[in-house]
Write an enzyme that holds these catalytic residues in place. Sequence first.
Site, PDB file in Angstrom:
ATOM      1  N   GLY A   1       2.577   5.735  -3.272  1.00  0.00           N
ATOM      2  CA  GLY A   1       3.629   6.510  -3.934  1.00  0.00           C
ATOM      3  C   GLY A   1       3.357   6.679  -5.416  1.00  0.00           C
ATOM      4  O   GLY A   1       3.566   7.757  -5.989  1.00  0.00           O
TER       5      GLY A   1
ATOM      6  N   THR B   1       0.832  -1.204   0.000  1.00  0.00           N
ATOM      7  CA  THR B   1       0.000   0.000   0.000  1.00  0.00           C
ATOM      8  C   THR B   1       0.866   1.253   0.000  1.00  0.00           C
ATOM      9  O   THR B   1       0.475   2.277  -0.566  1.00  0.00           O
ATOM     10  CB  THR B   1      -0.987   0.030   1.184  1.00  0.00           C
ATOM     11  N   ASP B   2       2.046   1.197   0.616  1.00  0.00           N
ATOM     12  CA  ASP B   2       2.991   2.314   0.512  1.00  0.00           C
ATOM     13  C   ASP B   2       3.431   2.515  -0.934  1.00  0.00           C
ATOM     14  O   ASP B   2       3.488   3.645  -1.441  1.00  0.00           O
ATOM     15  CB  ASP B   2       4.224   2.054   1.381  1.00  0.00           C
ATOM     16  N   VAL B   3       3.769   1.417  -1.604  1.00  0.00           N
ATOM     17  CA  VAL B   3       4.229   1.505  -2.994  1.00  0.00           C
ATOM     18  C   VAL B   3       3.126   2.067  -3.887  1.00  0.00           C
ATOM     19  O   VAL B   3       3.358   2.985  -4.688  1.00  0.00           O
ATOM     20  CB  VAL B   3       4.687   0.122  -3.495  1.00  0.00           C
TER      21      VAL B   3
END
Length: 386
Positions: free
Chosen positions: A173, A168-170
């Site tokens: 981003g 979910t971070d990727v």
Amino acid sequence: MAGALNTIKVLDLSRVLAGPYCTMILGDLGAEVIKVEAPNGSDETRGWGPPFKNDVSAYYLTANRNKKSITLDLKTEEGVEVVKKLVRESDVVIHNFKTGTMERFGLGYDTLYELNPRIVYCSITGFGETGPSRDMPGYDFIIQAMSGLMSITGTKESGPQKSGVAITDVLTGLYACIGIQAALLERVQSGIGQKLDIALYDTAVSALVNIGSNYLMSEAIPTALGNEHANIVPYQTFRTFDGEMVIAVGNDNQFKALCHVLGESEIAMDDRFKRNRERVKFRAELIPKLQEVFVTKSTAYWQEKCRENNIPSGPIQNLEEVVNDEQLQSRNMFITHDHPTAGSIKMIGSPLKFSRTPVEIKLHPPNPGEHQEEIMDRIGMNKTTN
């Protein structure tokens, strides 16, 4: 050759992964990215490991190339003043502080807009800047759990599982990068920037794609299917004589071809298996029949047969096999760069391939404050500010 975004200047107040991943992509595309940290470096990933090389974290290296670094104390008037000076010459400001933190620093969007109406201001938070959960801290693991992603990952036996990376971070981003570039394009017409409010939670829910759509249509709560697909059969892993491989049959003609390769053409004529919608319904009857055949030959054997017959398939590779994959090597997906502290470092390359403005890795992931003097001189504050 100049990169596609070589005229764009980015002020990066983010840390960890989602924000830095976004700004690394912008830097890869040619933008000048100035990474701002607290004195001595406040990006937590600098300390995440092992592995380390000469005390430089592999995790930090993954998302911080093509950036310059300065350190500032944003709790001081002097630190805030430096940011404001940099905003006046920047196109983009990005941060991932908790909701309200930038406003407490005196660096909220309304303030920065007054300094530079053309600024594109991107806020990345766990749950967004509105709604009842806006003040909750958001970590990828928590977001995977709350968004439903973990409920559909794993098997009935394993229970809910997270992705092997902070997915979910990727994805956040990537969404931030898309949004920033869209705002920059719109600015060409309007002449003014705008604020982006990007939330990990929103992003994770958007990543539910077909599973989310299935629920919205049927209201049937989906369960974890492991390596099986909710809407396509057979689309999963199969054990072979010496390992495992993936078969991804996308249409009925491919299924016919697979049955032919397996020497089980009569299966393709069975009314329960002719069409995908029936195969999904009778999954439990079909898969054991296929598995009985796959286990009799090696992965390499089935790979060759599948390729000869245009059946989508692939081996399950470990990271050593991935790094040595000839296809990835030919695409420059693994690169080597010099770092002043770590020495020669290996990094994953960029998947963006441009015909005229290719991605270049010009700057190593910086040490804290490595470009302090250069940046301060440029804005007329050559006294080192910590």
